[in-house]
Design a protein around this motif. Structure first.
Motif, PDB file in Angstrom:
ATOM      1  N   ALA A  14      21.627  35.507  79.067  1.00 23.29           N
ATOM      2  CA  ALA A  14      21.194  34.818  77.708  1.00 23.29           C
ATOM      3  C   ALA A  14      21.691  33.384  77.728  1.00 23.29           C
ATOM      4  O   ALA A  14      20.955  32.636  77.177  1.00 23.29           O
ATOM      5  N   ARG A  18      19.406  29.899  77.831  1.00 25.02           N
ATOM      6  CA  ARG A  18      19.377  29.049  76.609  1.00 25.02           C
ATOM      7  C   ARG A  18      19.473  27.835  77.715  1.00 25.02           C
ATOM      8  O   ARG A  18      18.770  26.563  76.894  1.00 25.02           O
ATOM      9  N   ILE A  33      15.366  32.219  72.546  1.00 24.65           N
ATOM     10  CA  ILE A  33      15.439  32.743  74.042  1.00 24.65           C
ATOM     11  C   ILE A  33      14.356  34.011  73.969  1.00 24.65           C
ATOM     12  O   ILE A  33      14.215  34.619  74.818  1.00 24.65           O
ATOM     13  N   SER A  34      14.048  34.392  72.958  1.00 26.75           N
ATOM     14  CA  SER A  34      13.126  35.622  72.661  1.00 26.75           C
ATOM     15  C   SER A  34      11.682  35.211  73.360  1.00 26.75           C
ATOM     16  O   SER A  34      10.931  34.353  73.228  1.00 26.75           O
ATOM     17  N   THR A  68      19.689  41.056  69.141  1.00 18.61           N
ATOM     18  CA  THR A  68      18.587  40.835  70.386  1.00 18.61           C
ATOM     19  C   THR A  68      18.796  41.765  71.165  1.00 18.61           C
ATOM     20  O   THR A  68      19.931  41.912  72.026  1.00 18.61           O
ATOM     21  N   PHE A  78      14.044  38.766  76.858  1.00 22.26           N
ATOM     22  CA  PHE A  78      14.844  39.204  75.528  1.00 22.26           C
ATOM     23  C   PHE A  78      13.953  39.302  74.368  1.00 22.26           C
ATOM     24  O   PHE A  78      12.742  38.508  74.538  1.00 22.26           O
TER      25      PHE A  78
END
Length: 202
Positions: A14, A18, A33-34, A68, A78
């Motif tokens: 993650a 980012r 980040i999704s 998440t 993600f």
């Protein structure tokens, strides 16, 4: 030679995502980040159920509780935008990132004004400078709206005499499209001109 598969903690992935977003997007603070393919991931050790059309899944449950997760849909991604903040204004990851970016940008932009004679003209220049930056940011679509002003209540003669000047600003961050509702209807209104449509094809 056998290929070695290494399990990497998801938090490390993650953080790497980012960084990748921050280096790839001009306004990275508006993108969580999704729903971005995660490169280099070949599997999930603990896969969870997920369905784009049904929130009643394991991932949907986690998302509803500000967690998440990771899904497999056209690659591994993600899935989730929420923070653990109890303040609804900072519920989205991007709201927090926007606040940090905007504060840093305004502070850095005001650097040339520090230690200058605090005249009325200087105060006006500070406000004009911040307003210009806010307008430019809004015009790029990085903020919904923003404004800056001199706050009479915060600036008393005693503080001003000690070189203390307060300027207020507010803004609306760009929200993340987290849920898209689609209302489907069947209608016969497109058959009203059916005869004309046939004639047009003749």
């Amino acid at each position: 030679m056998a290929t070695t598969i290494q399990a990497i903690p998801i938090i490390a992935t993650a953080l790497a995502m980012r960084v990748m977003i921050d280096e790839s997007y001009p306004a990275s603070f508006t993108k969580s980040i999704s729903n971005i393919p995660v490169p280099g991931v070949n599997g999930i050790m603990q896969p969870r159920t997920w369905d784009l059309e049904d929130p009643n899944t394991e991932v949907g449950y986690l998302n509803a509780n500000e967690v998440t997760s990771v899904i497999q849909h056209e690659g591994f991604r993600f899935w989730g935008n929420r923070t653990c903040s109890t303040d609804p204004r900072f519920a989205f990851e991007t709201a927090t990132l926007t606040a940090q970016w905007l504060l840093d940008t305004i502070i850095n932009g005001c650097f040339p004004f520090i230690d200058q004679p605090m005249t009325v003209a200087l105060a006006g220049d500070i406000i004009d400078s911040i307003n210009a930056k806010l307008r430019a940011t809004v015009s790029k679509g990085w903020l919904i709206g923003a404004a800056v002003w001199y706050n009479e209540e915060l600036n008393n003669p005693q503080d001003l005499s000690q070189g203390q000047l307060w300027v207020d600003y507010d803004y609306t961050p760009v929200p993340t499209l987290e849920n898209l509702g689609l209302n489907q209807r069947i209608t016969d209104r497109y058959l009203i001109d059916f005869g004309k449509l046939i004639a047009q094809t003749a």
